[in-house]
Design a protein around this motif. Structure first.
Motif, PDB file in Angstrom:
ATOM      1  N   GLU A  23       0.831  -1.207   0.000  1.00 30.70           N
ATOM      2  CA  GLU A  23       0.000   0.000   0.000  1.00 30.70           C
ATOM      3  C   GLU A  23       0.862   1.252   0.000  1.00 30.70           C
ATOM      4  O   GLU A  23       0.564   2.237  -0.698  1.00 30.70           O
ATOM      5  CB  GLU A  23      -0.921  -0.014   1.228  1.00 30.70           C
ATOM      6  CG  GLU A  23      -1.999  -1.091   1.149  1.00 30.70           C
ATOM      7  CD  GLU A  23      -2.806  -1.174   2.438  1.00 30.70           C
ATOM      8  OE1 GLU A  23      -2.431  -0.492   3.417  1.00 30.70           O
ATOM      9  OE2 GLU A  23      -3.797  -1.931   2.472  1.00 30.70           O
ATOM     10  N   ASP A  74       2.687   0.056 -10.881  1.00 32.75           N
ATOM     11  CA  ASP A  74       1.745   0.768 -11.746  1.00 32.75           C
ATOM     12  C   ASP A  74       0.406   0.051 -11.707  1.00 32.75           C
ATOM     13  O   ASP A  74       0.275  -1.042 -11.158  1.00 32.75           O
ATOM     14  CB  ASP A  74       2.279   0.895 -13.180  1.00 32.75           C
ATOM     15  CG  ASP A  74       2.547  -0.456 -13.840  1.00 32.75           C
ATOM     16  OD1 ASP A  74       2.030  -1.495 -13.360  1.00 32.75           O
ATOM     17  OD2 ASP A  74       3.289  -0.476 -14.840  1.00 32.75           O
ATOM     18  N   GLU A  75      -0.591   0.668 -12.309  1.00 29.27           N
ATOM     19  CA  GLU A  75      -1.946   0.125 -12.273  1.00 29.27           C
ATOM     20  C   GLU A  75      -2.026  -1.242 -12.960  1.00 29.27           C
ATOM     21  O   GLU A  75      -2.767  -2.127 -12.536  1.00 29.27           O
ATOM     22  CB  GLU A  75      -2.921   1.105 -12.934  1.00 29.27           C
ATOM     23  CG  GLU A  75      -3.230   2.330 -12.103  1.00 29.27           C
ATOM     24  CD  GLU A  75      -3.921   1.997 -10.792  1.00 29.27           C
ATOM     25  OE1 GLU A  75      -4.731   1.039 -10.777  1.00 29.27           O
ATOM     26  OE2 GLU A  75      -3.632   2.649  -9.786  1.00 29.27           O
ATOM     27  N   ALA A  76      -1.259  -1.417 -14.031  1.00 27.01           N
ATOM     28  CA  ALA A  76      -1.333  -2.665 -14.783  1.00 27.01           C
ATOM     29  C   ALA A  76      -0.849  -3.857 -13.971  1.00 27.01           C
ATOM     30  O   ALA A  76      -1.197  -5.002 -14.271  1.00 27.01           O
ATOM     31  CB  ALA A  76      -0.505  -2.552 -16.068  1.00 27.01           C
ATOM     32  N   SER A  77      -0.033  -3.610 -12.946  1.00 28.71           N
ATOM     33  CA  SER A  77       0.526  -4.701 -12.150  1.00 28.71           C
ATOM     34  C   SER A  77      -0.249  -4.973 -10.867  1.00 28.71           C
ATOM     35  O   SER A  77       0.101  -5.876 -10.118  1.00 28.71           O
ATOM     36  CB  SER A  77       1.982  -4.385 -11.784  1.00 28.71           C
ATOM     37  OG  SER A  77       2.757  -4.182 -12.939  1.00 28.71           O
ATOM     38  N   VAL A  78      -1.288  -4.187 -10.612  1.00 32.24           N
ATOM     39  CA  VAL A  78      -2.016  -4.341  -9.347  1.00 32.24           C
ATOM     40  C   VAL A  78      -2.731  -5.683  -9.321  1.00 32.24           C
ATOM     41  O   VAL A  78      -3.417  -6.076 -10.259  1.00 32.24           O
ATOM     42  CB  VAL A  78      -3.026  -3.192  -9.147  1.00 32.24           C
ATOM     43  CG1 VAL A  78      -3.941  -3.466  -7.961  1.00 32.24           C
ATOM     44  CG2 VAL A  78      -2.274  -1.881  -8.941  1.00 32.24           C
ATOM     45  N   THR A 137      -5.528  -7.682  -7.204  1.00 27.61           N
ATOM     46  CA  THR A 137      -6.575  -7.511  -6.206  1.00 27.61           C
ATOM     47  C   THR A 137      -6.479  -8.628  -5.187  1.00 27.61           C
ATOM     48  O   THR A 137      -6.523  -9.803  -5.558  1.00 27.61           O
ATOM     49  CB  THR A 137      -7.968  -7.542  -6.852  1.00 27.61           C
ATOM     50  OG1 THR A 137      -8.018  -6.520  -7.846  1.00 27.61           O
ATOM     51  CG2 THR A 137      -9.054  -7.303  -5.809  1.00 27.61           C
ATOM     52  N   SER A 157       4.610   5.540  -7.744  1.00 26.99           N
ATOM     53  CA  SER A 157       4.084   5.070  -9.021  1.00 26.99           C
ATOM     54  C   SER A 157       5.124   5.280 -10.124  1.00 26.99           C
ATOM     55  O   SER A 157       5.761   6.334 -10.206  1.00 26.99           O
ATOM     56  CB  SER A 157       2.802   5.829  -9.368  1.00 26.99           C
ATOM     57  OG  SER A 157       2.290   5.408 -10.619  1.00 26.99           O
ATOM     58  N   LEU A 175       0.761  -6.614  -5.819  1.00 26.46           N
ATOM     59  CA  LEU A 175       1.271  -6.400  -7.170  1.00 26.46           C
ATOM     60  C   LEU A 175       1.685  -7.741  -7.751  1.00 26.46           C
ATOM     61  O   LEU A 175       2.093  -8.646  -7.010  1.00 26.46           O
ATOM     62  CB  LEU A 175       2.485  -5.461  -7.154  1.00 26.46           C
ATOM     63  CG  LEU A 175       2.252  -4.009  -6.725  1.00 26.46           C
ATOM     64  CD1 LEU A 175       3.582  -3.308  -6.495  1.00 26.46           C
ATOM     65  CD2 LEU A 175       1.434  -3.255  -7.771  1.00 26.46           C
ATOM     66  N   LYS A 224       2.688   1.755  -3.509  1.00 27.47           N
ATOM     67  CA  LYS A 224       1.730   2.128  -4.560  1.00 27.47           C
ATOM     68  C   LYS A 224       1.302   3.589  -4.413  1.00 27.47           C
ATOM     69  O   LYS A 224       1.079   4.291  -5.411  1.00 27.47           O
ATOM     70  CB  LYS A 224       0.515   1.197  -4.516  1.00 27.47           C
ATOM     71  CG  LYS A 224       0.784  -0.175  -5.122  1.00 27.47           C
ATOM     72  CD  LYS A 224      -0.454  -1.050  -5.149  1.00 27.47           C
ATOM     73  CE  LYS A 224      -0.754  -1.643  -3.798  1.00 27.47           C
ATOM     74  NZ  LYS A 224      -1.832  -2.655  -3.829  1.00 27.47           N
ATOM     75  N   LYS A 225       1.216   4.054  -3.180  1.00 27.41           N
ATOM     76  CA  LYS A 225       0.824   5.436  -2.927  1.00 27.41           C
ATOM     77  C   LYS A 225       1.957   6.409  -3.219  1.00 27.41           C
ATOM     78  O   LYS A 225       1.728   7.510  -3.752  1.00 27.41           O
ATOM     79  CB  LYS A 225       0.386   5.571  -1.468  1.00 27.41           C
ATOM     80  CG  LYS A 225      -0.070   6.976  -1.078  1.00 27.41           C
ATOM     81  CD  LYS A 225      -0.518   7.003   0.375  1.00 27.41           C
ATOM     82  CE  LYS A 225      -0.949   8.402   0.791  1.00 27.41           C
ATOM     83  NZ  LYS A 225      -1.352   8.433   2.229  1.00 27.41           N
TER      84      LYS A 225
END
Length: 724
Positions: A337, A386-390, A392, A344, A363, A340-341
């Protein structure tokens, strides 16, 4: 300059990086070795390795190899070498001895025999006896025993090169400096630094990673602050060459600080280790370039003027530092967390001995390297932030679902060790046999009642339902441990693993969907392509225990008419077609599996005019009077143990009904044909009357490959022919 051979040692797992690094010093690779490399080059290149290698432990100038099958033979080999050209008159030496064999069973004895040989060489020629000095000798002799040969050399480094001289204080569980450098190289720090990137470590401890990153980016020789090396009193030393190298290193260190200097930040929640890190940076001459701050990982933040790209490299705790291992998942989640914050577009590297917690970062790693922290196996996980590696985080989606978690590390370690042992033994066998789908574990340990199968790199886990005597909570706890251990032990990503709970099935429940993923993929078996699905059904579409049966069919089907009763997904028919069967008929009650079997045959280019799959109730089809063209040379019948489908003509109980089924199948078998009858009912007993009616041979043992030999009751199989 003349060529020399050197043996350069390094941490386990760093050998190939070391060979690449040594080549930049002018040392050509002779051969790789465990935890080291044999190289050759001139003495200047050897000096350069001592001064500049970020990865090496020791640099040994090889001088001879002698026979050492006995203590006397070892002594004779040592005493005949000209030690006077290496050790100064009146000087001192010590022996570092490594290795054992049947004659030399401990290193202390081996070292003593080498010392005796060296000293006697001096005294026999009338020279002054050299002193043996353990702490600060003039020359260190390296003696490495392997089987019956002893490699002798001069340790020109004189000490382990991971000791840079800046770290006199340590935090908890510190990384060695050369392992830290290896992690930086694997993480791509030299390239990121060259592109103007910055560096940060949110759990920096005594600051080793940050300091090594700064030395690397600023072109500072790791041996620059060493006061003494092992070659300086060695008689072959070339002082002028060494002085020139030292002057070059000083010039490069000065120039490295003249351009744009990356930002370096180190954080740790423990203010005491931050004080240690500052002291270490001061001794390295980097106190003005590195920012250290006491801050927990949850509050991690980069400098306001940070670069658009950079590397975050961290060595979080992985068990030994925490009394509660369960807290690790939360720590790794907080790390994820925070980065990521704050970062980026940067790269994240996590070096951990507990890679099962890597998923908690949130990630998806794009690269993993296997390394060792001392003797502890570990992994370096690399992520792009980055967003593509997140990823869930996966939460339970149904009552009873189990998430990976280790409650008892000692018990989990037993499973991890067993899986690694099986992976090596069974995996090597499978590769030799060109088998890509196989069972690697089948309830080997009573604590973990699982069947674990490999499907070309993916893992299918079936949990056997625990007996009533086992507490449900304990069973769930052990399953959670297994799910945490399996990916690391088998070297896979967790999303390549599927887990199901196997219960006793009745009626058509064996056909019912367990999921709706639709994730089919293709595997290879003895040249055949087969479609499998690990998620949606209780079984995968391929019974691995019948692999030898299918191979036998393939090898014996040429020119034969083949019948596959209760055909499931038609894998046996595919093998018959591959073996040259003239025609085939495959029957099953399930529309799902009939369609699946047709797909399998199409994948293998079977002619549908000669090889058909039909939806049929096999009980009714066998009970009917056979048509003239319903005669077969090879029949495979593998019925379920029990079935009471509403679509069937009756109820099937294999123990009760097998005699009738076999007689009906034999009515469709040619006079010189063969029926292969199999089932997986553990308490099955073949009807004795069949033995007098037909030629019956049980072939169960020959139908079990290595991966199923631990559980020989997985199925039973017979060859049945008409009596002569």
């Amino acid at each position: 300059m003349s060529k020399h051979v050197f043996f350069v040692t390094c941490p386990k797992g760093v050998e190939y990086l070391l060979a690449d690094e040594l080549s930049t010093f002018g040392l050509g690779l002779v051969r790789n070795a465990p935890a080291g490399a044999w190289v050759e080059g001139d003495l200047e290149a050897g000096y350069r390795a001592c001064l500049w290698s970020r990865l090496a432990n020791r640099v040994v100038l090889h001088i001879a190899e002698v026979a050492a099958t006995s203590a006397d033979e070892l002594y004779d080999g040592v005493v005949h070498l000209d030690w006077q050209q290496h050790i100064p008159v009146g000087g001192s030496f010590r022996v570092n001895f490594i290795g054992e064999n049947e004659a030399i069973r401990n290193t202390q004895f081996g070292a003593q025999r080498v010392k005796d040989g060296i000293v006697d060489r001096f005294t026999r020629s009338g020279g002054k006896r050299p002193a043996v000095e353990a702490k600060a000798p003039d020359v260190t002799i390296s003696a490495r025993l392997h089987r019956g040969r002893l490699a002798l050399g001069i340790d020109i480094s004189g000490h382990s090169l991971h000791q840079r001289g800046y770290r006199t204080e340590q935090g908890l569980a510190p990384l060695k400096e050369n392992l830290a450098a290896a992690l930086l190289m694997r993480a791509g720090w030299p390239e990121i630094a060259a592109e103007g990137g910055d560096f940060a470590d949110p759990m920096c401890g005594s600051g080793t990673l940050v300091i090594e990153a700064a030395m690397m980016a600023l072109d500072i020789a790791p041996g620059r602050r060493q006061e003494r090396f092992g070659f300086e009193k060695w008689l072959g030393h070339q002082p002028e060459t060494w002085l020139a190298l030292r002057q070059e290193a000083e010039k490069r260190a000065y120039e490295g600080k003249q351009g744009k200097v990356p930002g370096f930040q180190g954080f740790d929640q423990d203010a005491r280790v931050i004080s240690t890190a500052r002291n270490n940076a001061r001794r390295a001459g980097l106190e003005d370039l590195i920012e250290f701050e006491a801050r927990p990982v949850q509050a991690f933040a980069l400098a306001d003027d940070r670069a658009a790209t950079g590397l975050i490299l961290v060595n979080p705790p992985y068990g030994e530092r925490l009394s509660e291992r369960q807290a690790l998942a939360g720590l790794y989640e907080s790390l994820g967390e925070a980065v990521k914050k704050a970062a980026s577009g940067w790269r994240l590297g996590v070096f951990t001995g507990a890679p099962e917690f890597g998923k908690s970062i949130g990630l998806r790693s794009f690269k993993q390297y296997k390394l060792f922290n001392g003797k502890l196996p570990a992994k370096l996980l690399l992520f792009t932030i980055d967003e593509a590696s997140v990823r869930t985080p996966r939460e339970p989606t149904a009552p009873g679902e189990v998430l990976p978690r280790i409650a008892n590390e000692e018990r989990a370690a037993m499973l991890r060790n067993r899986l690694k042992k099986n992976r090596k033994a069974i995996g090597q066998w499978a590769r030799r046999q060109q088998i890509s789908c196989y069972r690697i574990y089948d309830a080997d340990m009573p604590e973990y009642a699982l069947a674990i199968d490999i499907y070309e790199g993916r893992v299918h886990v079936q949990e056997y339902a625990a007996p009533k005597s086992v507490d449900e909570r304990s069973a769930r706890e052990r399953l959670a441990e297994a799910l945490a251990v399996i990916p690391d032990a088998l070297g896979i990503e967790r999303d390549q693993m599927v887990c199901k709970q196997r219960q006793r099935q009745a009626g058509t429940s064996q056909y019912e969907k367990q999921d709706v993923s639709g994730e089919f993929f293709q595997v290879q078996e003895h040249g055949c392509t087969l479609k499998v699905n690990l998620k949606d059904y209780l079984d995968t579409g391929l019974f691995l225990d019948h692999r030898p049966v299918r191979r036998w069919i393939q090898q014996n089907a040429h020119g034969k008419r083949f019948l596959n009763l209760f055909c499931y997904t038609g894998a046996a028919t595919v093998h018959a077609v591959a073996g040259g069967a003239s025609r085939s008929l495959s029957l099953d009650l399930s529309n799902t599996y009939v369609s699946w079997a047709r797909d399998n045959l199409a994948l293998n280019h079977a002619d549908p005019r000669r090889h058909s799959v039909e939806q049929e109730d096999c009980l009714a089809w066998l009970a009917a009077k056979p048509a003239p063209d319903q005669v077969y040379d090879l029949i495979f019948m593998d019925p379920p143990t029990f079935s009471n489908s509403a679509r069937m003509a009756g109820v099937l109980d294999i123990q009760k009904d097998h005699g009738k089924l076999i007689r009906q199948a034999m009515a469709r078998l040619s006079s010189d044909g063969l029926l292969i009858f199999s089932n997986n009912f553990r308490r099955f007993r073949l009807e004795e009357a069949l033995l007098s009616e037909f030629e019956v041979e049980e072939v169960s043992r020959s139908t079990l490959d290595k991966d199923f030999q631990r559980n020989t009751r997985i199925h039973r199989c017979w060859h049945i022919r008409h009596s002569a």
